[in-house]
Write an enzyme that holds these catalytic residues in place. Structure first.
Site, PDB file in Angstrom:
ATOM      1  N   LYS A  97       0.857  -1.189   0.000  1.00 42.77           N
ATOM      2  CA  LYS A  97       0.000   0.000   0.000  1.00 42.77           C
ATOM      3  C   LYS A  97       0.884   1.227   0.000  1.00 42.77           C
ATOM      4  O   LYS A  97       2.031   1.181   0.470  1.00 42.77           O
ATOM      5  CB  LYS A  97      -0.895   0.016   1.244  1.00 42.77           C
ATOM      6  CG  LYS A  97      -2.174   0.781   1.068  1.00 42.77           C
ATOM      7  CD  LYS A  97      -3.231  -0.031   0.339  1.00 42.77           C
ATOM      8  CE  LYS A  97      -4.521   0.711   0.161  1.00 42.77           C
ATOM      9  NZ  LYS A  97      -5.589  -0.185  -0.309  1.00 42.77           N
TER      10      LYS A  97
HETATM   11  P1  NAD Z   1     -12.652   7.673  -2.862  1.00 42.76           P
HETATM   12  O1  NAD Z   1     -11.641   8.688  -2.518  1.00 42.76           O
HETATM   13  O2  NAD Z   1     -13.067   7.513  -4.276  1.00 42.76           O
HETATM   14  O3  NAD Z   1     -13.978   7.924  -2.000  1.00 42.76           O
HETATM   15  C1  NAD Z   1     -13.974   8.058  -0.606  1.00 42.76           C
HETATM   16  C2  NAD Z   1     -15.362   8.519  -0.172  1.00 42.76           C
HETATM   17  O4  NAD Z   1     -15.404   8.577   1.262  1.00 42.76           O
HETATM   18  C3  NAD Z   1     -15.706   9.927  -0.654  1.00 42.76           C
HETATM   19  O5  NAD Z   1     -17.095   9.981  -0.970  1.00 42.76           O
HETATM   20  C4  NAD Z   1     -15.416  10.788   0.566  1.00 42.76           C
HETATM   21  O6  NAD Z   1     -16.145  12.000   0.577  1.00 42.76           O
HETATM   22  C5  NAD Z   1     -15.863   9.849   1.663  1.00 42.76           C
HETATM   23  N1  NAD Z   1     -15.307  10.193   2.975  1.00 42.76           N
HETATM   24  C6  NAD Z   1     -14.043  10.589   3.272  1.00 42.76           C
HETATM   25  N2  NAD Z   1     -13.944  10.841   4.583  1.00 42.76           N
HETATM   26  C7  NAD Z   1     -15.151  10.579   5.105  1.00 42.76           C
HETATM   27  C8  NAD Z   1     -15.685  10.661   6.424  1.00 42.76           C
HETATM   28  N3  NAD Z   1     -14.931  11.033   7.456  1.00 42.76           N
HETATM   29  N4  NAD Z   1     -16.992  10.320   6.604  1.00 42.76           N
HETATM   30  C9  NAD Z   1     -17.743   9.921   5.562  1.00 42.76           C
HETATM   31  N5  NAD Z   1     -17.299   9.833   4.302  1.00 42.76           N
HETATM   32  C10 NAD Z   1     -16.030  10.168   4.091  1.00 42.76           C
HETATM   33  O7  NAD Z   1     -12.120   6.280  -2.268  1.00 42.76           O
HETATM   34  P2  NAD Z   1     -12.526   4.806  -2.706  1.00 42.76           P
HETATM   35  O8  NAD Z   1     -11.555   4.340  -3.712  1.00 42.76           O
HETATM   36  O9  NAD Z   1     -13.997   4.773  -2.997  1.00 42.76           O
HETATM   37  O10 NAD Z   1     -12.223   3.991  -1.363  1.00 42.76           O
HETATM   38  C11 NAD Z   1     -13.172   3.867  -0.305  1.00 42.76           C
HETATM   39  C12 NAD Z   1     -12.792   2.697   0.592  1.00 42.76           C
HETATM   40  O11 NAD Z   1     -12.755   1.500  -0.173  1.00 42.76           O
HETATM   41  C13 NAD Z   1     -11.418   2.788   1.253  1.00 42.76           C
HETATM   42  O12 NAD Z   1     -11.453   2.149   2.503  1.00 42.76           O
HETATM   43  C14 NAD Z   1     -10.523   1.986   0.311  1.00 42.76           C
HETATM   44  O13 NAD Z   1      -9.348   1.514   0.951  1.00 42.76           O
HETATM   45  C15 NAD Z   1     -11.478   0.876  -0.040  1.00 42.76           C
HETATM   46  N6  NAD Z   1     -11.158   0.148  -1.275  1.00 42.76           N
HETATM   47  C16 NAD Z   1     -11.025   0.812  -2.464  1.00 42.76           C
HETATM   48  C17 NAD Z   1     -10.784   0.080  -3.632  1.00 42.76           C
HETATM   49  C18 NAD Z   1     -10.707   0.736  -4.976  1.00 42.76           C
HETATM   50  O14 NAD Z   1     -10.651   0.008  -5.978  1.00 42.76           O
HETATM   51  N7  NAD Z   1     -10.755   2.046  -5.093  1.00 42.76           N
HETATM   52  C19 NAD Z   1     -10.626  -1.304  -3.560  1.00 42.76           C
HETATM   53  C20 NAD Z   1     -10.768  -1.945  -2.336  1.00 42.76           C
HETATM   54  C21 NAD Z   1     -11.048  -1.205  -1.201  1.00 42.76           C
END
Ligand code: NAD
Length: 408
Positions: A97
């Site tokens: 990561k």
């Molecule tokens: P992103 O940046 O696209 O979206 C994050 C979202 O969370 C946004 O809507 C943001 O406004 C919101 N957010 C941030 N802080 C917040 C808070 N304190 N309270 C409520 N909402 C809040 O990120 P993503 O890629 O969608 O990732 C989201 C989660 O999924 C993370 O835990 C990431 O590790 C996990 N994840 C992502 C992927 C991927 O392919 N992108 C794969 C596996 C897991």
């Protein structure tokens, strides 16, 4: 959190002492200073990290997070979870990561490009298609992966699409990668609801986080016929008992950038959203939002962990005692992202590209296999679903390390 989960899983499968620490500790990490010239001519130095947790089972794989609260400990925990996840779903990858301490919303597009390129420049000797392959995570996206791929390719002197995944399709990105994590979450939710005898058309869903994962999960579940009653981002949430028009919310977000003031329902806080009465609650933002305090108050039938590490160890104990609630643990629930990242790298290496249907069909087949193995492990040892998933993932990594032996 990740270390305590590891200890519990290692105890549960009586992992020999000799292999424990080797399996637990990250293999290596790099911390870098990233000077970036701002639009006003000043220079800001950002701090960045990359942690490679396990390199025994293939090149390591994992996203890069741009967020103001990134710490090296958080990056290491996320790298650890990537190891168990890749192993659980049968990918020939270790876990890694990356992260940069920055609020990307405070940078101009130009500054964001400089920071992304500088991060990759500092990582050049640390990553590569056979070493470590980054991808998007919170605060990073396809465009950032495109800049990073370009920076690496300029350095090696030829195009090297396989160095990152989650790229734009025009640069060798995979069909279906953008929606992969959310599509996988939705597919597993539907599958577990079927096991519980609940028709997806009768399910209500509340989703915290409306970024890549949250919005794609919402779109996929709405397309299956579920009623999405609440969504949120860092500015707060929206509740509508009659169902939110998800495509309209996605469209609104595209120009407004935040959900605030979206006229699709009543305002609701992020904390209230998690405690809503809904068939499925999906944390899809950051870690540690389900705590010992709110775990007893959850009113859902299924908690689907789309985010990484949304449930604290203390909350987990509470949830284990709740027969009325099923948890789909993060390492299984959000594995669709890394599965399609694996497909993307395969397509890059063979220079032969698949259709979206082929990608999603292969994704769902891989998720089915992983779910079957988790359920079998759960039944066999009377484990919680999280412990079943973690013991499978950790056990396989330990076995591979044992088979390789210890050099020198
Ligand atoms: P992103 O940046 O696209 O979206 C994050 C979202 O969370 C946004 O809507 C943001 O406004 C919101 N957010 C941030 N802080 C917040 C808070 N304190 N309270 C409520 N909402 C809040 O990120 P993503 O890629 O969608 O990732 C989201 C989660 O999924 C993370 O835990 C990431 O590790 C996990 N994840 C992502 C992927 C991927 O392919 N992108 C794969 C596996 C897991």
């Amino acid at each position: 959190m990740a270390c305590r989960q590891f200890d519990q899983a290692a105890d549960a499968i009586s992992l020999p002492e000799a292999i424990r620490d080797r399996t637990k500790y990250p293999r290596r990490c790099l911390a870098v200073a990233l000077p970036v010239k701002r639009d006003d001519g000043t220079v800001t130095v950002f701090e960045g990290y990359r942690v490679q947790h396990n390199l025994s089972t293939g090149p390591s794989k994992g996203g890069i997070r741009f967020h103001e609260h990134v710490t090296i400990g958080e990056v290491a925990a996320l790298a650890m979870w990537m190891s168990w996840k890749c192993s659980l779903v049968g990918l020939p990858y270790g876990g890694a990561k990356g992260g940069v301490i920055v609020n990307p919303r405070e940078l101009s597009l130009n500054e964001l490009e400089h920071l992304s390129r500088r991060y990759m420049q500092e990582m050049i000797n640390f990553v590569g298609p056979q070493i470590d392959i980054p991808a998007p995570d919170v605060g990073t996206n396809e465009q950032i992966m495109g800049w990073m791929m370009d920076t690496y390719s300029n350095h090696v002197g030829h195009i090297e699409p396989a160095v990152v995944t989650g790229k734009p399709i025009s640069l060798g990105g995979s069909q279906g990668r953008r929606e992969a994590t959310g599509a996988g979450v939705a597919y597993l939710v539907k599958s577990y609801l079927t096991d519980l005898g609940i028709a997806i058309g009768n399910a209500t869903v509340a989703i915290q986080g409306f970024g890549n994962v949250g919005s794609e999960t919402a779109l996929a579940l709405a397309a299956y016929g579920a009623k999405v009653i609440a969504i949120s981002d860092y500015t707060g949430g929206i509740f509508n008992a009659k169902g939110i028009d998800v495509p309209k919310a996605v469209e609104y977000l595209a120009y407004a950038r935040v959900l605030k003031d979206f006229h699709g329902g009543e305002p609701i806080s992020n904390a209230e959203l998690l405690e809503l009465e809904a068939t499925v609650v999906i944390p899809a933002a950051l870690e540690r939002v389900i705590t010992a305090e709110n775990a007893p108050k959850l009113r859902c039938r299924v908690l689907a962990e789309a985010a990484n590490g949304p449930t604290t160890n203390e909350a987990d104990k509470v949830l284990e005692g709740r027969a009325d609630l099923e948890v789909i643990p993060d390492v299984l629930c959000n594995s669709g992202g890394v599965i399609v990242s694996y497909f993307e790298r395969l397509q890059n290496l063979q220079n032969f590209y698949w259709t979206r249907d082929e990608v999603l069909q292969k994704l769902f087949a891989q998720l089915d296999r992983a779910k079957v193995s988790v359920e079998a492990q759960k039944r066999k040892f009377a484990f919680s679903r999280r412990l079943a998933a973690l013991t499978l993932g950790i056990g396989r990594v330990a076995e591979a390390k044992q088979s390789r032996g210890l050099f020198p």
